[in-house]
Design an enzyme around this catalytic site. Structure first.
Site, PDB file in Angstrom:
ATOM      1  N   GLY A  55       0.874  -1.176   0.000  1.00  0.00           N
ATOM      2  CA  GLY A  55       0.000   0.000   0.000  1.00  0.00           C
ATOM      3  C   GLY A  55       0.907   1.221   0.000  1.00  0.00           C
ATOM      4  N   ARG A  95      10.211  -1.295  -4.977  1.00  0.00           N
ATOM      5  CA  ARG A  95       8.959  -1.336  -5.744  1.00  0.00           C
ATOM      6  C   ARG A  95       8.877  -0.033  -6.545  1.00  0.00           C
ATOM      7  NH1 ARG A  95       3.611  -3.333  -3.031  1.00  0.00           N
ATOM      8  NH2 ARG A  95       3.265  -3.938  -5.204  1.00  0.00           N
ATOM      9  N   GLN A 208      -5.567  -9.038  -2.149  1.00  0.00           N
ATOM     10  CA  GLN A 208      -5.589  -8.029  -1.072  1.00  0.00           C
ATOM     11  C   GLN A 208      -7.022  -7.729  -0.613  1.00  0.00           C
ATOM     12  OE1 GLN A 208      -3.666  -7.863  -3.788  1.00  0.00           O
ATOM     13  NE2 GLN A 208      -1.843  -6.613  -3.503  1.00  0.00           N
ATOM     14  N   ASP A 249      -1.519   4.637  -6.344  1.00  0.00           N
ATOM     15  CA  ASP A 249      -0.082   4.486  -6.061  1.00  0.00           C
ATOM     16  C   ASP A 249       0.725   5.637  -6.646  1.00  0.00           C
ATOM     17  OD1 ASP A 249      -1.180   1.607  -5.817  1.00  0.00           O
ATOM     18  OD2 ASP A 249       0.769   1.637  -4.816  1.00  0.00           O
ATOM     19  N   ASN A 259      -3.086   2.447 -10.146  1.00  0.00           N
ATOM     20  CA  ASN A 259      -3.537   1.717  -8.947  1.00  0.00           C
ATOM     21  C   ASN A 259      -3.515   0.223  -9.292  1.00  0.00           C
ATOM     22  OD1 ASN A 259      -4.530   1.846  -6.177  1.00  0.00           O
ATOM     23  ND2 ASN A 259      -6.463   1.089  -6.998  1.00  0.00           N
ATOM     24  N   LYS A 260      -3.828  -0.590  -8.322  1.00  0.00           N
ATOM     25  CA  LYS A 260      -3.761  -2.044  -8.473  1.00  0.00           C
ATOM     26  C   LYS A 260      -4.407  -2.519  -9.772  1.00  0.00           C
ATOM     27  CE  LYS A 260      -2.060  -4.331  -6.453  1.00  0.00           C
ATOM     28  NZ  LYS A 260      -0.702  -4.822  -6.826  1.00  0.00           N
TER      29      LYS A 260
HETATM   30  O1  MRU Z   1       0.553  -4.057  -4.538  1.00  0.00           O
HETATM   31  P1  MRU Z   1      -0.062  -3.312  -3.404  1.00  0.00           P
HETATM   32  O2  MRU Z   1      -0.892  -4.158  -2.514  1.00  0.00           O
HETATM   33  O3  MRU Z   1       0.966  -2.492  -2.659  1.00  0.00           O
HETATM   34  O4  MRU Z   1      -1.036  -2.286  -4.110  1.00  0.00           O
HETATM   35  C1  MRU Z   1      -1.727  -1.369  -3.320  1.00  0.00           C
HETATM   36  C2  MRU Z   1      -2.730  -0.583  -4.050  1.00  0.00           C
HETATM   37  O5  MRU Z   1      -2.849  -0.651  -5.253  1.00  0.00           O
HETATM   38  C3  MRU Z   1      -3.545   0.397  -3.255  1.00  0.00           C
HETATM   39  O6  MRU Z   1      -4.792   0.559  -3.820  1.00  0.00           O
HETATM   40  C4  MRU Z   1      -2.810   1.725  -3.273  1.00  0.00           C
HETATM   41  O7  MRU Z   1      -1.521   1.598  -2.732  1.00  0.00           O
HETATM   42  C5  MRU Z   1      -3.545   2.775  -2.585  1.00  0.00           C
HETATM   43  S1  MRU Z   1      -3.267   2.633  -0.882  1.00  0.00           S
HETATM   44  C6  MRU Z   1      -4.027   3.519   0.132  1.00  0.00           C
END
Ligand code: MRU
Length: 368
Positions: A55, A95, A208, A249, A259-260
């Protein structure tokens, strides 16, 4: 937020134990609740890379603490600025998509190099990380308050019927230090007594949604229903979603959002069905230096293993099972870009704005 009866943040530092930083190790949720102590730069790098924390906001916080742990490492005593510059680059390589990591590390380093002694540099690194966490928590609280007004508006129109909110991945308090981004308005509405219900998209391959969002909504008592990723379009077509709320992100200065993976498809379905699609983020997730998300945001590609395998509970054991045939190839793009034209508004700590250069500039003029 509370886990059982106890208040937690996802990452914390105890002045009585300055040699470590503690995190909730998210890899074990929802089956087990484990705390991990990080005591070195390498520990923080691994925690980010292997997603013990994940996140965007908490990755940034963890990286800031990583620089502090690098600063107290006696092997970095000589040539400290050079060692910390290398540490910063190492952390940034963990990352690539969430800009929060870069923000935290670059801004911390900028301050640390001003320190005149080792002790001063350590103090600056520690205070930076502490202040960073406090600021992120405040931002998420404000996002909750601004987003609440949107949910209240929908609740009024629905006259007592539950407000159905669709979210993707985990953009709750686990993804931040506290409160969350996309889920902060949901918690604000719920604690205000508004009848809310959350559609939680599973978010393959790491799930997630199923593992983390479901867990944290359950802790808070917020009603939710899990869906597989492909269900969102069907729900929207049938009037079962009042609003989509997701995190980010990296958001460009023109309002494109990374975003994801799967966020873009939900935005397309929302657009086709006139469902408002909001993205909530602190300004630490805005990359003011870029405009075009598709061309300029690096998309993380993760190990194929996450697609070939799935983890779950079997009686008392957490086991990993293979899903695909031996030798199958998989492509694991971890994020996608939602173009600004599909986004109804952005919700930030300074208010709600259009997903456009003008909108973002209106709230953050000093960044342009
Ligand atoms: O791969 P992740 O689990 O780190 O991805 C997270 C996301 O895509 C969240 O939606 C994003 O970080 C927003 S967090 C408040």
């Amino acid at each position: 937020m509370k886990v059982g009866d106890q208040e937690y943040q996802t990452i914390w530092f105890d002045n009585g134990h300055p040699e470590k930083v503690s995190i909730i190790d998210q890899r074990y949720l929802p089956f087990d609740f484990k705390i991990e102590d990080l005591t070195s730069l390498k520990d923080t790098y691994t925690a980010i890379k292997e997603m013990h924390v994940r996140g965007a906001p908490v990755i940034g916080a963890c990286a800031a603490w990583g620089l502090y742990l690098a600063a107290i490492d006696p092997t970095n005593y000589n040539e400290m600025d050079e060692a910390l510059t290398n540490a910063a680059n190492f952390l940034k390589s963990a990352r690539p998509t969430a800009v929060n990591l870069e923000h935290a590390v670059d801004n911390s380093l900028k301050e640390i190099v001003k320190g005149c002694s080792r002790e001063e540099k350590i103090q600056i690194a520690r205070e930076f990380a502490q202040d960073y966490c406090v600021a992120e928590i405040k931002s998420c609280q404000k996002i909750g308050q601004f987003g609440l007004s949107l949910i209240e508006e929908i609740a009024k129109q629905k006259a007592g019927e539950p407000v159905n909110i669709l979210t993707h991945c985990n953009a709750g308090w686990l993804a931040c230090i506290d409160y969350g981004t996309a889920l902060a308005p949901v918690y604000s509405a719920f604690y205000k007594g508004i009848d809310v219900h959350v559609w939680v998209s599973e978010t393959r391959p790491r799930n997630q949604g199923t593992r983390l969002t479901a867990w944290e909504l359950k802790q808070a008592g917020v009603p939710y229903t899990l869906i597989v990723d492909n269900t969102a379009g069907h729900l929207m077509q049938n009037g079962m979603v009042d609003v989509c709320l997701v995190g980010s992100d990296r958001t460009t200065a023109h309002g494109d959002v990374a975003n994801k993976i799967g966020t873009y498809l939900k935005a397309l379905a929302a657009n086709d069905n006139q469902v408002p699609f909001y993205v909530a983020m602190p300004s630490s997730s805005i990359d003011f230096s870029i405009k075009d998300g598709r061309k300029e945001i690096p998309i993380e590609e993760r190990d194929q293993r996450e697609i070939h395998h799935i983890e779950g509970q079997l009686e008392d054991w957490v086991v990993e099972l293979r899903l695909s045939p031996d030798g199958a190839k998989a492509a694991n793009y971890s994020f996608d870009i939602t173009p600004s034209r599909l986004i109804t508004k952005l919700i930030t700590e300074r208010g709600i704005c259009d997903a456009s250069e003008d909108g973002i500039k209106g709230l953050f003029p000093e960044k342009f």
